[in-house]
Design a protein around this motif. Structure first.
Motif, mmCIF file in Angstrom:
data_model
loop_
_atom_site.group_PDB
_atom_site.id
_atom_site.type_symbol
_atom_site.label_atom_id
_atom_site.label_comp_id
_atom_site.label_asym_id
_atom_site.label_seq_id
_atom_site.Cartn_x
_atom_site.Cartn_y
_atom_site.Cartn_z
ATOM 1 N N GLY A 1 -19.285 -19.223 -58.806
ATOM 2 C CA GLY A 1 -20.049 -19.476 -60.024
ATOM 3 C C GLY A 1 -20.976 -18.334 -60.380
ATOM 4 O O GLY A 1 -21.136 -17.990 -61.561
ATOM 5 N N ALA A 2 -21.595 -17.717 -59.357
ATOM 6 C CA ALA A 2 -22.494 -16.590 -59.611
ATOM 7 C C ALA A 2 -21.728 -15.411 -60.204
ATOM 8 O O ALA A 2 -22.211 -14.734 -61.120
ATOM 9 C CB ALA A 2 -23.188 -16.177 -58.317
ATOM 10 N N THR B 1 -23.274 -11.707 -53.355
ATOM 11 C CA THR B 1 -24.249 -12.225 -54.319
ATOM 12 C C THR B 1 -25.563 -11.455 -54.276
ATOM 13 O O THR B 1 -26.251 -11.354 -55.294
ATOM 14 C CB THR B 1 -24.514 -13.713 -54.050
ATOM 15 N N SER C 1 -25.700 -21.709 -59.785
ATOM 16 C CA SER C 1 -24.881 -21.129 -58.708
ATOM 17 C C SER C 1 -25.735 -20.635 -57.557
ATOM 18 O O SER C 1 -25.409 -20.872 -56.375
ATOM 19 C CB SER C 1 -24.032 -19.986 -59.264
ATOM 20 N N GLY D 1 -20.826 -21.828 -55.129
ATOM 21 C CA GLY D 1 -21.944 -21.075 -55.694
ATOM 22 C C GLY D 1 -21.627 -19.598 -55.859
ATOM 23 O O GLY D 1 -21.994 -18.977 -56.859
ATOM 24 N N SER E 1 -25.888 -19.023 -63.663
ATOM 25 C CA SER E 1 -26.376 -18.246 -62.519
ATOM 26 C C SER E 1 -27.426 -19.022 -61.732
ATOM 27 O O SER E 1 -27.412 -19.033 -60.490
ATOM 28 C CB SER E 1 -26.962 -16.916 -63.003
#
Length: 428
Positions: free
Chosen positions: A88-89, A25, A110, A85, A107
């Motif tokens: 989702g990101a 991420t 997330s 998260g 975003s």
């Protein structure tokens, strides 16, 4: 009964799982936004800053796990939130070409989950280590788990880089999902039944959270070390969001190549930490202060050379310089952790967890602020200068921050060596 070496290593696997998700991420997704989707570096900088900002809750998570009597549920629950998260990101990034507002909303949600997950899981894990590890093993336990986290980051970045090329949204989602699910399963297996088999060495602190925080902030050593952590971590994290875009824009690295570069950098961090652990802990050479100062100066020097590679022809290999930067970063970081462990037990008794939480919060603030500052400065510099010079200016500024951190470390860190009984090599 306290944690055995095997149990300490098992908890280190949780740290490794945390690092595996976070590196995707903060590095890979950030590079995709800036290079592939031509978004301003401020956007991923703000998202990563959000996840670090939410980690200001770290002292409260530590306090909650202290009083709740069940840290395992917060470790596993936090990892689940982090995994969701992370997936989702990645999904949000793939939507930027279709709907900017929807992609941004997903975003933000997330990255907020990522911050909550890291705060809950990471802080509860450190609290379990601090309270269930024998005093003569604490420094070694911290070093082992940190090294395992860096290993997880380096391994994940290297493997993910191999599978991301040629890039496609489907390939990205597949890679991130597999890593996130693997991290959750590893955490559940690693932490299961550990807490029920150990006895905490510290009784819960009945002082209120705010009173305990005020007590330790009144201690000059704690306060000064907090300021050092903030300054040095600003320097440490300022390149986090811009190094991969720099590799892509200036050296034409592909997404897979730049992710592999991140893995190489973290491999250098691992080697730097291992070097300090072996030489300082095993051979008893040098003080913690000397290793911190040397790591800061070395990091600043490596950044200065990286700055030059994008401006003028040099005989230096860019990838090798990035590995060198990681090596000196690792030297500085693990020595600073050793100093932190030593200082945590100084001052008023039964405040070790609160001090660690305060320094963790200072690190989170600095990480978010430093990453965001680096991204903003690059965006501004690119409006008036070519990419190589624009990034170089920011790297040069970061090098100056490392030199300032070295000067401050020389003033606030004592000359103590690693404790004689804090061997990093499990012997039992």
């Amino acid at each position: 009964m306290t944690l055995s070496w095997v149990q300490i290593i098992r908890l280190g696997l949780v740290q490794m799982a945390l690092g595996a998700i976070v590196v995707l991420t903060t590095s890979t997704l950030n590079r995709l936004m800036v290079v592939e989707f031509a978004l301003p570096a401020l956007l991923p900088g703000a998202l990563v800053g959000l996840h670090y900002g939410i980690q200001l809750s770290r002292p409260r998570w530590g306090f909650t796990s202290d009083t709740g009597g069940n840290r395992t549920r917060w470790i596993i629950g936090g990892m689940v939130a982090l995994a969701i998260g992370g997936i989702g990101a990645a999904f949000g990034v793939t939507l930027f070409t279709m709907s900017f507002s929807l992609a941004l909303a997903i975003s933000v949600l997330s990255y907020a989950l990522i911050g909550l997950g890291v705060g809950a899981s990471g802080t509860s894990l450190l609290a379990l280590l601090a309270t269930a590890t024998a005093p003569d093993r604490r420094a070694a336990a911290a070093s082992i788990t940190w090294l395992m986290m860096i290993f997880g980051i380096a391994m994940t970045a290297g493997l993910a880089g191999q599978f991301l090329d040629p890039y496609s949204p489907q390939r990205l989602l597949s890679v991130v999902t597999v890593i996130a699910i693997a991290a959750m399963l590893l955490t559940i297996l690693a932490v299961g039944r550990i807490e029920t088999g150990v006895t905490c060495t510290h009784e819960p602190d009945t002082t209120s959270f705010m009173d305990g925080l005020r007590d330790i902030w009144a201690e000059p050593k704690t306060r000064n070390f907090t300021l050092f952590v903030f300054l040095s971590m600003n320097a440490y994290f300022m390149q986090e969001l811009i190094l991969e875009p720099y590799a892509g824009l200036v050296f034409n690295f592909t997404p897979g190549e730049s992710t592999t570069l991140s893995g190489a950098q973290n491999g250098g961090v691992f080697l730097g930490m291992l070097t300090v652990g072996t030489v300082a802990t095993g051979l008893k050479i040098g003080t913690l202060r000397a290793w911190v100062v040397g790591g800061c100066i070395g990091s600043g020097s490596a950044l200065s050379l990286i700055c030059l590679t994008g401006i003028i022809p040099t005989p230096f290999n860019f990838t090798h310089l990035v590995i060198a930067l990681g090596f000196f970063n690792g030297m500085f970081a693990v020595a600073a952790i050793g100093a932190m462990m030593a200082l945590a037990s100084e001052g008023r008794r039964r405040r070790e967890g609160t001090r660690m939480g305060l320094w963790g919060a200072a690190q989170a603030i600095a990480a978010g602020f430093g990453g965001l500052t680096g991204a903003v400065l690059v965006d501004l510099a690119r409006t008036i200068a070519p990419d190589g010079q624009a990034f170089g200016l920011v790297f040069a500024f970061e090098a100056l921050l490392f030199l300032a951190a070295a000067l401050m470390a020389a003033r606030v860190i004592g000359t103590a060596r690693v404790p004689e009984n804090a061997s990093m090599v499990p012997g039992e």
